[in-house]
Design a protein around this motif. Sequence first.
Motif, PDB file in Angstrom:
ATOM      1  N   VAL A  48      82.965  56.713 -12.409  1.00 54.89           N
ATOM      2  CA  VAL A  48      82.891  57.437 -10.955  1.00 54.89           C
ATOM      3  C   VAL A  48      82.632  58.851 -11.619  1.00 54.89           C
ATOM      4  O   VAL A  48      83.084  60.214 -10.501  1.00 54.89           O
ATOM      5  N   SER A  49      82.673  59.645 -12.926  1.00 50.85           N
ATOM      6  CA  SER A  49      82.494  61.107 -13.277  1.00 50.85           C
ATOM      7  C   SER A  49      81.198  61.169 -13.225  1.00 50.85           C
ATOM      8  O   SER A  49      81.114  62.570 -13.692  1.00 50.85           O
ATOM      9  N   ALA A  50      80.666  59.693 -13.220  1.00 48.38           N
ATOM     10  CA  ALA A  50      78.780  60.186 -12.419  1.00 48.38           C
ATOM     11  C   ALA A  50      78.379  61.333 -11.604  1.00 48.38           C
ATOM     12  O   ALA A  50      78.913  59.856 -10.675  1.00 48.38           O
ATOM     13  N   VAL A  51      77.994  61.934 -11.566  1.00 47.93           N
ATOM     14  CA  VAL A  51      77.250  62.653 -10.274  1.00 47.93           C
ATOM     15  C   VAL A  51      76.556  62.093  -9.796  1.00 47.93           C
ATOM     16  O   VAL A  51      75.850  60.993 -10.533  1.00 47.93           O
ATOM     17  N   GLU A  52      76.661  61.902  -7.765  1.00 44.66           N
ATOM     18  CA  GLU A  52      75.552  60.896  -7.538  1.00 44.66           C
ATOM     19  C   GLU A  52      74.067  61.037  -7.941  1.00 44.66           C
ATOM     20  O   GLU A  52      73.829  61.953  -7.994  1.00 44.66           O
ATOM     21  N   GLY A  53      73.581  59.558  -8.203  1.00 44.25           N
ATOM     22  CA  GLY A  53      72.131  59.752  -8.908  1.00 44.25           C
ATOM     23  C   GLY A  53      72.025  59.848 -10.994  1.00 44.25           C
ATOM     24  O   GLY A  53      71.564  59.706 -10.832  1.00 44.25           O
ATOM     25  N   MET A  54      73.236  59.824 -10.698  1.00 48.00           N
ATOM     26  CA  MET A  54      73.736  60.010 -12.464  1.00 48.00           C
ATOM     27  C   MET A  54      74.005  59.084 -13.514  1.00 48.00           C
ATOM     28  O   MET A  54      74.869  58.352 -12.243  1.00 48.00           O
TER      29      MET A  54
END
Length: 140
Positions: free
Chosen positions: A91-97
């Motif tokens: 959940v700490s990854a921005v979308e697409g990361m």
Amino acid sequence: MKKISLTILVLTLGAAAAFGRIGDDEKQIEALYGKAAKVLNEKGSLRQVGYTAGAFAVVVDFVNGISRREGFTKPDTSMLTAQDIEQILSVSAVEGMTWKEAPGQAGDKKWNRSDNKAVAIFPGRQTFFIVQDVAYVQPE
């Protein structure tokens, strides 16, 4: 039994979706976590605020109103599990990361986010987990 497992999965995913992200402002974090449980420190441009998010206690370091560092722990300070770490990273990854594990120091584990704007650190003590802006330096 399947009904219980499905309920637990839905609740876990719902709690995971409630995590803030590095770069969010105080209003965005508050919209996810609710009102702060406690302001821990305020000095100059730094404001450290404690929240409760699902099964975690979270301390957010805001610099000039923007989240630059988030520390996660269990309220009872028990060890974080591999599943806890995966949930926080997810959940700490921005979308697409994505996150990629990197060499840590002195028994710590480390991950770099694919956009190179955040790093995650899991100290060898294994009771807390940090996600922060790569350039974060705590203001004095």
